[in-house]
Motif scaffolding. Structure first.
Motif, PDB file in Angstrom:
ATOM      1  N   LEU A 180      -4.972  -3.943  10.797  1.00 14.27           N
ATOM      2  CA  LEU A 180      -6.213  -4.139  10.052  1.00 14.27           C
ATOM      3  C   LEU A 180      -6.057  -3.550   8.656  1.00 14.27           C
ATOM      4  CD1 LEU A 180      -9.305  -4.916  10.063  1.00 14.27           C
ATOM      5  CD2 LEU A 180      -9.720  -2.512  10.597  1.00 14.27           C
ATOM      6  N   ILE A 181      -6.321  -4.362   7.648  1.00 12.76           N
ATOM      7  CA  ILE A 181      -6.321  -3.896   6.258  1.00 12.76           C
ATOM      8  C   ILE A 181      -7.737  -4.042   5.719  1.00 12.76           C
ATOM      9  CG2 ILE A 181      -5.402  -4.195   3.936  1.00 12.76           C
ATOM     10  CD1 ILE A 181      -3.306  -3.233   5.825  1.00 12.76           C
ATOM     11  N   GLN A 182      -8.307  -2.922   5.277  1.00  9.91           N
ATOM     12  CA  GLN A 182      -9.662  -2.927   4.741  1.00  9.91           C
ATOM     13  C   GLN A 182      -9.621  -2.460   3.298  1.00  9.91           C
ATOM     14  OE1 GLN A 182     -12.940  -1.291   7.165  1.00  9.91           O
ATOM     15  NE2 GLN A 182     -13.504  -0.060   5.385  1.00  9.91           N
ATOM     16  N   LEU A 183     -10.201  -3.256   2.407  1.00 11.13           N
ATOM     17  CA  LEU A 183     -10.258  -2.918   0.989  1.00 11.13           C
ATOM     18  C   LEU A 183     -11.713  -2.756   0.569  1.00 11.13           C
ATOM     19  CD1 LEU A 183      -7.682  -4.976   1.393  1.00 11.13           C
ATOM     20  CD2 LEU A 183      -7.546  -4.799  -1.082  1.00 11.13           C
ATOM     21  N   ASP A 184     -11.983  -1.674  -0.164  1.00 10.18           N
ATOM     22  CA  ASP A 184     -13.303  -1.475  -0.750  1.00 10.18           C
ATOM     23  C   ASP A 184     -13.136  -0.697  -2.051  1.00 10.18           C
ATOM     24  OD1 ASP A 184     -12.967   1.240   0.005  1.00 10.18           O
ATOM     25  OD2 ASP A 184     -13.861   0.829   1.961  1.00 10.18           O
ATOM     26  N   GLN A 185     -14.224  -0.312  -2.644  1.00  9.13           N
ATOM     27  CA  GLN A 185     -14.156   0.384  -3.929  1.00  9.13           C
ATOM     28  C   GLN A 185     -13.435   1.716  -3.838  1.00  9.13           C
ATOM     29  OE1 GLN A 185     -18.231   0.603  -5.273  1.00  9.13           O
ATOM     30  NE2 GLN A 185     -18.081  -1.315  -6.410  1.00  9.13           N
ATOM     31  N   ALA A 186     -13.432   2.328  -2.662  1.00 13.63           N
ATOM     32  CA  ALA A 186     -12.813   3.643  -2.494  1.00 13.63           C
ATOM     33  C   ALA A 186     -11.303   3.571  -2.301  1.00 13.63           C
ATOM     34  CB  ALA A 186     -13.443   4.377  -1.315  1.00 13.63           C
ATOM     35  N   GLY A 187     -10.770   2.379  -1.955  1.00 15.20           N
ATOM     36  CA  GLY A 187      -9.332   2.267  -1.769  1.00 15.20           C
ATOM     37  C   GLY A 187      -8.960   1.332  -0.630  1.00 15.20           C
ATOM     38  N   ILE A 188      -7.797   1.587  -0.034  1.00 19.49           N
ATOM     39  CA  ILE A 188      -7.263   0.750   1.037  1.00 19.49           C
ATOM     40  C   ILE A 188      -7.165   1.583   2.311  1.00 19.49           C
ATOM     41  CG2 ILE A 188      -5.333  -0.680   1.801  1.00 19.49           C
ATOM     42  CD1 ILE A 188      -4.575  -1.092  -1.107  1.00 19.49           C
ATOM     43  N   THR A 189      -7.680   1.033   3.402  1.00 18.52           N
ATOM     44  CA  THR A 189      -7.578   1.670   4.712  1.00 18.52           C
ATOM     45  C   THR A 189      -6.826   0.743   5.648  1.00 18.52           C
ATOM     46  OG1 THR A 189      -9.688   2.830   4.395  1.00 18.52           O
ATOM     47  CG2 THR A 189      -8.850   2.659   6.646  1.00 18.52           C
ATOM     48  N   ALA A 190      -5.861   1.285   6.387  1.00 16.87           N
ATOM     49  CA  ALA A 190      -5.110   0.506   7.368  1.00 16.87           C
ATOM     50  C   ALA A 190      -5.293   1.129   8.736  1.00 16.87           C
ATOM     51  CB  ALA A 190      -3.631   0.452   6.994  1.00 16.87           C
ATOM     52  N   VAL A 191      -5.414   0.281   9.750  1.00 15.02           N
ATOM     53  CA  VAL A 191      -5.606   0.747  11.122  1.00 15.02           C
ATOM     54  C   VAL A 191      -4.738  -0.090  12.059  1.00 15.02           C
ATOM     55  CG1 VAL A 191      -7.238   1.132  13.012  1.00 15.02           C
ATOM     56  CG2 VAL A 191      -7.988   1.416  10.644  1.00 15.02           C
ATOM     57  N   GLY A 192      -4.025   0.600  12.947  1.00 11.65           N
ATOM     58  CA  GLY A 192      -3.260  -0.074  13.993  1.00 11.65           C
ATOM     59  C   GLY A 192      -3.548   0.572  15.318  1.00 11.65           C
ATOM     60  N   THR A 193      -3.673  -0.234  16.372  1.00 13.61           N
ATOM     61  CA  THR A 193      -3.905   0.321  17.705  1.00 13.61           C
ATOM     62  C   THR A 193      -3.395  -0.649  18.761  1.00 13.61           C
ATOM     63  OG1 THR A 193      -5.557   1.194  19.245  1.00 13.61           O
ATOM     64  CG2 THR A 193      -6.228  -0.649  17.894  1.00 13.61           C
ATOM     65  N   ASP A 194      -2.941  -0.094  19.883  1.00 15.90           N
ATOM     66  CA  ASP A 194      -2.536  -0.918  21.020  1.00 15.90           C
ATOM     67  C   ASP A 194      -3.385  -0.606  22.252  1.00 15.90           C
ATOM     68  OD1 ASP A 194      -1.642   1.561  21.780  1.00 15.90           O
ATOM     69  OD2 ASP A 194       0.480   1.047  21.835  1.00 15.90           O
ATOM     70  N   GLY A 195      -4.477   0.108  22.050  1.00 12.22           N
ATOM     71  CA  GLY A 195      -5.365   0.454  23.152  1.00 12.22           C
ATOM     72  C   GLY A 195      -5.069   1.810  23.771  1.00 12.22           C
ATOM     73  N   HIS A 196      -3.881   2.356  23.528  1.00 17.65           N
ATOM     74  CA  HIS A 196      -3.514   3.676  24.053  1.00 17.65           C
ATOM     75  C   HIS A 196      -3.425   4.728  22.945  1.00 17.65           C
ATOM     76  CE1 HIS A 196      -2.611   1.829  27.906  1.00 17.65           C
ATOM     77  NE2 HIS A 196      -1.910   0.913  27.266  1.00 17.65           N
ATOM     78  N   ARG A 197      -3.294   4.277  21.750  1.00 15.96           N
ATOM     79  CA  ARG A 197      -3.212   5.165  20.583  1.00 15.96           C
ATOM     80  C   ARG A 197      -3.743   4.412  19.373  1.00 15.96           C
ATOM     81  NH1 ARG A 197       3.261   4.729  19.342  1.00 15.96           N
ATOM     82  NH2 ARG A 197       3.485   2.541  19.907  1.00 15.96           N
ATOM     83  N   LEU A 198      -4.094   5.167  18.342  1.00 20.88           N
ATOM     84  CA  LEU A 198      -4.634   4.559  17.128  1.00 20.88           C
ATOM     85  C   LEU A 198      -4.114   5.324  15.918  1.00 20.88           C
ATOM     86  CD1 LEU A 198      -8.168   3.256  16.403  1.00 20.88           C
ATOM     87  CD2 LEU A 198      -7.273   5.069  14.928  1.00 20.88           C
ATOM     88  N   ALA A 199      -3.737   4.583  14.888  1.00 22.66           N
ATOM     89  CA  ALA A 199      -3.296   5.184  13.633  1.00 22.66           C
ATOM     90  C   ALA A 199      -4.164   4.653  12.501  1.00 22.66           C
ATOM     91  CB  ALA A 199      -1.824   4.857  13.370  1.00 22.66           C
ATOM     92  N   LYS A 200      -4.729   5.573  11.752  1.00 23.39           N
ATOM     93  CA  LYS A 200      -5.573   5.203  10.610  1.00 23.39           C
ATOM     94  C   LYS A 200      -5.123   5.983   9.389  1.00 23.39           C
ATOM     95  CE  LYS A 200     -10.245   5.839   8.771  1.00 23.39           C
ATOM     96  NZ  LYS A 200     -11.548   6.504   8.993  1.00 23.39           N
ATOM     97  N   PHE A 201      -5.002   5.289   8.267  1.00 23.33           N
ATOM     98  CA  PHE A 201      -4.626   5.960   7.023  1.00 23.33           C
ATOM     99  C   PHE A 201      -5.431   5.366   5.884  1.00 23.33           C
ATOM    100  CE2 PHE A 201      -1.922   6.475   3.213  1.00 23.33           C
ATOM    101  CZ  PHE A 201      -1.845   7.854   3.200  1.00 23.33           C
ATOM    102  N   HIS A 202      -5.993   6.243   5.055  1.00 16.25           N
ATOM    103  CA  HIS A 202      -6.774   5.815   3.898  1.00 16.25           C
ATOM    104  C   HIS A 202      -6.080   6.252   2.623  1.00 16.25           C
ATOM    105  CE1 HIS A 202     -10.155   4.914   1.279  1.00 16.25           C
ATOM    106  NE2 HIS A 202     -10.059   6.136   0.789  1.00 16.25           N
ATOM    107  N   ALA A 203      -5.872   5.310   1.722  1.00 17.73           N
ATOM    108  CA  ALA A 203      -5.248   5.594   0.431  1.00 17.73           C
ATOM    109  C   ALA A 203      -6.296   5.425  -0.663  1.00 17.73           C
ATOM    110  CB  ALA A 203      -4.071   4.665   0.176  1.00 17.73           C
ATOM    111  N   PRO A 204      -6.737   6.513  -1.294  1.00 17.13           N
ATOM    112  CA  PRO A 204      -7.725   6.392  -2.376  1.00 17.13           C
ATOM    113  C   PRO A 204      -7.157   5.569  -3.532  1.00 17.13           C
ATOM    114  CG  PRO A 204      -7.462   8.671  -1.668  1.00 17.13           C
ATOM    115  CD  PRO A 204      -6.331   7.900  -1.055  1.00 17.13           C
ATOM    116  N   LEU A 205      -7.920   4.605  -3.982  1.00 13.52           N
ATOM    117  CA  LEU A 205      -7.481   3.729  -5.064  1.00 13.52           C
ATOM    118  C   LEU A 205      -8.717   3.116  -5.703  1.00 13.52           C
ATOM    119  CD1 LEU A 205      -4.639   2.891  -6.124  1.00 13.52           C
ATOM    120  CD2 LEU A 205      -4.885   0.788  -4.806  1.00 13.52           C
ATOM    121  N   ASP A 206      -8.737   3.068  -7.010  1.00 11.48           N
ATOM    122  CA  ASP A 206      -9.883   2.512  -7.724  1.00 11.48           C
ATOM    123  C   ASP A 206      -9.756   0.997  -7.757  1.00 11.48           C
ATOM    124  OD1 ASP A 206     -12.131   2.143  -9.217  1.00 11.48           O
ATOM    125  OD2 ASP A 206     -11.251   2.797 -11.120  1.00 11.48           O
TER     126      ASP A 206
END
Length: 366
Positions: free
Chosen positions: A158-184
């Motif tokens: 999952l790639i999410q873009l908004d005014q605050a930056g880019i957020t990526a999320v990956g999950t397989d149902g047993h674990r989840l990884a989320k990372f947010h990169a601040p970007l204008d």
């Protein structure tokens, strides 16, 4: 079509595009590369109908034209030539003759008009993130993507873009990884798309660590990335990603901190005697000490101890060792922060003080 190209120019370009070509094809032409020679360069294109990669290479073009050549065979020929060798490609009816030094190779071709180029809707949102930042976002989260899950929307990032930056999320149902990169980002509203797992793998191969901006175009059905003379186009996963915020546990009262390197090494040693099928390891959090235990059906056992910053009640939790190893590999810092409540609930792992990253790992029964 006739052209001369240097091996040192052609090999890096072939390396960029050949990864898209599957070894087993539904259509024979998908095992080929499309070569188009014009002016002073050749454009090379590969596709599997889901992902398409184009790259250009300087060449001396004596006669313009286009054809398709077997991808793996051309790559192997080029790779095994001497450094700096010139290659002459000459198209003759249904054959392409490749000469280099004293070598001569005759390859079968398929018509260029039959090569399936991807239709791309160029309308969409275009952003220009730094190349290294985009690569870091993918590295931080892609390991948690599902592989061939029946819930097809999990087989991607999952790639999410908004005014605050880019957020990526990956999950397989047993674990989840989320990372947010601040970007204008100059966006009116947020955008969410699911990028297929194969595309994510190809993007990681294409992207470097520079601060140069890349052109990222996100449409309704396609995503396109242009960087350094290479253009990657991919279809998007048509589905709705689950509400990942509901999966992230809140108000975890117990907090521990441990050395990343020490825990990584201890896990590697303990996992040697874990159950080969379930790969379980028991982590017992005690005041000032983390105990690792594993056993297998052969009645073999392994125990390790690692220094720990923790002052709460003793708590033992079972984990899949591979999930923890992936998390530790994705964290940049020297210290790992673990937040948990009890043996039956999910825990949060992140680098100490790294609030932009969140790794949720579910427990397992041992």
């Amino acid at each position: 079509m006739e052209l001369i190209v240097n091996r040192e120019h052609l090999l890096p370009v072939l390396s960029k595009v050949v990864g898209v070509v599957e070894r087993r094809q539904t259509l024979p032409i998908l095992g080929n590369l499309l070569l188009t020679a014009r002016a002073d360069q050749i454009e090379i294109c590969a596709t599997d109908l889901e992902v398409e990669v184009k790259a250009t290479c300087p060449a001396t073009v004596n006669q313009e034209g286009a054809t398709t050549l077997p991808a793996r065979k051309l790559m192997d020929i080029c790779r095994n030539l001497a450094d700096g060798q010139d290659m002459r490609l000459r198209l003759s009816e249904d054959r392409c003759v490749v000469t280099a030094g004293r070598g001569r190779f005759t390859l079968g071709v398929l018509p260029a008009v039959d090569f399936p180029l991807m239709e791309v809707d160029l309308s969409g949102v275009e952003v220009k993130p730094p190349e290294g930042l985009l690569r870091r976002i993918l590295d931080k989260t892609s390991f948690a993507m599902a592989q061939q899950d029946v819930r097809y929307y999990l087989n991607g990032l999952l790639i999410q873009l908004d005014q605050a930056g880019i957020t990526a999320v990956g999950t397989d149902g047993h674990r989840l990884a989320k990372f947010h990169a601040p970007l204008d980002l100059d966006l009116v509203e947020s955008i969410q798309v699911i990028v297929p797992s194969k595309t994510v793998i190809e993007l990681r191969r294409q992207l470097g660590s520079s601060d140069e901006a890349v052109d990222l175009l996100i449409g309704v059905r396609n995503i396109r990335l242009a960087t350094g003379g290479t253009v990657l186009t991919s279809k998007l996963v048509d589905g709705r990603y689950p509400d990942y915020e509901r999966v992230i546990p809140r108000d975890l009262a117990k907090v521990a901190e441990v050395s990343n390197d020490a825990l990584k090494r201890a896990l590697a040693r303990t996992a040697i005697l874990s159950n080969e099928k379930y790969r379980g390891v028991r982590l017992a959090f005690e005041e000032g000490l983390l105990r690792l235990q594993a056993h297998n059906p052969e009645q073999e056992e392994a125990e390790e101890e690692v220094e720990l910053e923790y002052g709460g009640e003793p708590t033992a939790i079972g984990f899949n060792v591979a999930y923890l190893t992936d998390v530790l590999g994705a964290v940049d810092g020297d210290r790992i922060e673990v937040r948990f409540s009890d043996a039956g609930s999910s825990s949060i792992w992140r680098g100490a003080g790294a609030e932009d990253e969140t790794y949720v790992v579910m427990p397992m029964r041992l």
